[in-house]
Structures are given as C-alpha cells and as structure tokens.
Write an enzyme that holds these catalytic residues in place. Structure first.
Site, mmCIF file in Angstrom:
data_model
loop_
_atom_site.group_PDB
_atom_site.id
_atom_site.type_symbol
_atom_site.label_atom_id
_atom_site.label_comp_id
_atom_site.label_asym_id
_atom_site.label_seq_id
_atom_site.Cartn_x
_atom_site.Cartn_y
_atom_site.Cartn_z
ATOM 1 N N THR A 32 0.863 -1.171 0.009
ATOM 2 C CA THR A 32 0.033 0.067 0.104
ATOM 3 C C THR A 32 0.792 1.431 -0.029
ATOM 4 O O THR A 32 1.610 1.450 0.752
ATOM 5 C CB THR A 32 -1.167 0.017 1.293
ATOM 6 N N ASN A 34 1.728 4.790 0.555
ATOM 7 C CA ASN A 34 1.062 5.656 1.888
ATOM 8 C C ASN A 34 1.409 7.113 1.471
ATOM 9 O O ASN A 34 2.538 7.610 1.240
ATOM 10 C CB ASN A 34 1.612 5.177 3.278
ATOM 11 N N GLU A 90 -3.849 4.595 2.745
ATOM 12 C CA GLU A 90 -2.951 3.659 2.000
ATOM 13 C C GLU A 90 -3.679 3.322 0.644
ATOM 14 O O GLU A 90 -4.846 2.518 0.600
ATOM 15 C CB GLU A 90 -2.966 2.426 2.775
HETATM 16 P P1 ADP Z 1 5.218 0.923 3.523
HETATM 17 O O1 ADP Z 1 4.582 0.250 4.803
HETATM 18 O O2 ADP Z 1 6.518 1.638 3.547
HETATM 19 O O3 ADP Z 1 3.859 1.393 2.900
HETATM 20 P P2 ADP Z 1 4.412 -1.617 1.793
HETATM 21 O O4 ADP Z 1 4.826 -2.852 2.213
HETATM 22 O O5 ADP Z 1 2.956 -0.857 2.206
HETATM 23 O O6 ADP Z 1 5.433 -0.344 2.716
HETATM 24 O O7 ADP Z 1 4.795 -1.311 0.358
HETATM 25 C C1 ADP Z 1 4.612 -0.074 -0.281
HETATM 26 C C2 ADP Z 1 5.268 0.398 -1.387
HETATM 27 O O8 ADP Z 1 5.459 -0.692 -2.449
HETATM 28 C C3 ADP Z 1 4.799 1.606 -1.990
HETATM 29 O O9 ADP Z 1 5.277 2.743 -1.226
HETATM 30 C C4 ADP Z 1 5.469 1.690 -3.296
HETATM 31 O O10 ADP Z 1 6.579 2.199 -3.581
HETATM 32 C C5 ADP Z 1 5.601 0.115 -3.675
HETATM 33 N N1 ADP Z 1 4.636 -0.615 -4.580
HETATM 34 C C6 ADP Z 1 4.882 -1.409 -5.504
HETATM 35 N N2 ADP Z 1 3.727 -1.711 -6.317
HETATM 36 C C7 ADP Z 1 2.744 -1.244 -5.538
HETATM 37 C C8 ADP Z 1 1.225 -1.186 -5.946
HETATM 38 N N3 ADP Z 1 0.707 -1.750 -6.826
HETATM 39 N N4 ADP Z 1 0.619 -0.319 -5.112
HETATM 40 C C9 ADP Z 1 1.117 0.411 -4.025
HETATM 41 N N5 ADP Z 1 2.423 0.294 -3.650
HETATM 42 C C10 ADP Z 1 3.202 -0.353 -4.633
HETATM 43 MG MG MG Z 2 1.800 0.924 3.048
#
Ligand code: ADP
Ligand code: MG
Length: 152
Positions: A32, A34, A90
């Site tokens: 997600t 953010n 998110e």
């Molecule tokens: P965080 O806790 O930092 O948000 P996540 O595990 O939720 O980490 O991963 C989010 C990150 O993954 C996003 O900030 C983005 O850079 C990357 N990402 C890659 N593909 C997607 C997608 N389809 N949708 C949302 N985020 C994505």
């Molecule tokens: Mg996230």
C-alpha cells in the site's frame, strides 16, 4: 437511500508516497502506497474508516511508470501510534509496477465505498478479505472512464 459516505464522494487525494510502518503489506501481497493524510483531513472527515475504491496515478519516475490512471483499493485507517484524529491513507494500486515508487507523487480519486474496518481472526482471513476488496474494486470500475490524470 444515499448514504452519508456516498454524499462525501468523490474525494481527490494527492501527495508524495511516504514510508509506512512496514507492517507486512508486501508480505501479504498487497503493498500500500501511503500518502500524508494531514492536507486531507477535511476531505476525510466525512468518511468512516474502511476500504474504498477509485483510480490512482503515480507520477514518475519517467518511463516505465508514466502517469496512467489505474484502478485502486484504498484503506482509510487510524494511526495506532498517535492518540489523535490523524488518519492513514493507503492505496493499493491494481497494477504491477516494476519496483517501489517512494517519493513519487500519487494522485487518487475515490469514487466508492466497499466496507468498514473490521478485525480479522487470522492473516489468511485478512488476505482473503483484501483479495475480495480488490475484486470488488475492479468489478465496480470495469467499463467506467477514469477522470483525466494528472489533475490540478
Ligand atoms: P510501507 O509500509 O512503507 O507503505 P508497503 O509494504 O505497504 O510498505 O509497500 C508499499 C510500497 O510498495 C509503496 O510505497 C510503493 O513504493 C511500492 N509498491 C509497488 N507496487 C505497488 C502497488 N501496486 N500499489 C502500491 N504500492 C506499491
Ligand atoms: Mg503501505
């Protein structure tokens, strides 16, 4: 009857993709993106915590990301670390990106409400619910035209 949620939509959100708390959404298979919620407090005030759908566009880096509008499912949650009203935004974009896009600007338009937040008994149950959210988002958006991106 039109719900209060429906009256509050659509909502447009925009901001830089920031790091979340890394609570394993990638492990779940649903990363997600953010964005900071503070500029959107007024827009979010009419919305219950829960899961929404709409379109999102990620701006850059230059190819391959481009700024195409993709379907998305979004959660509006509560930040558990701060006892204030700050919500979290998110966005799970329903598109396969070649990598992360932290720091890039994300524009989103939220057009529908899927369900309220609720607790889950297991990770598998949570995963199934998120998968169902994504399926519902895709179905609800099929055949609909996204608004022009980027928007001002
Ligand atoms: P965080 O806790 O930092 O948000 P996540 O595990 O939720 O980490 O991963 C989010 C990150 O993954 C996003 O900030 C983005 O850079 C990357 N990402 C890659 N593909 C997607 C997608 N389809 N949708 C949302 N985020 C994505
Ligand atoms: Mg996230």
């Amino acid at each position: 009857m039109m719900s209060d949620v429906a009256v509050s939509l659509p909502v447009r959100l925009s901001g830089p993709v920031v790091r979340g708390f890394g609570r394993g959404s990638r492990l779940l298979g649903f990363p997600t993106a953010n964005i900071p919620p503070e500029p959107h407090e007024a827009a979010l005030s009419g919305l219950p915590l829960g899961v929404y759908f709409g379109w999102a566009a990620v701006h850059g880096p230059p190819p391959p990301h481009g700024a195409t509008a993709h379907p998305m499912a979004m959660s509006v949650g509560q930040n558990p670390f701060f006892h204030n009203e700050a919500k979290t935004i998110e966005v799970h974009v329903l598109h396969d990106f070649p990598g992360d896009f932290y720091g890039c600007r994300l524009d989103a338009v939220v057009v529908g409400y899927l369900r309220p937040m609720r607790p889950f008994a297991s990770l598998d149950e949570l995963k199934a619910a998120i998968q169902a959210d994504c399926d519902h988002a895709r179905a609800a958006l099929a055949g609909r035209t996204p608004p022009p991106f980027p928007f001002g």
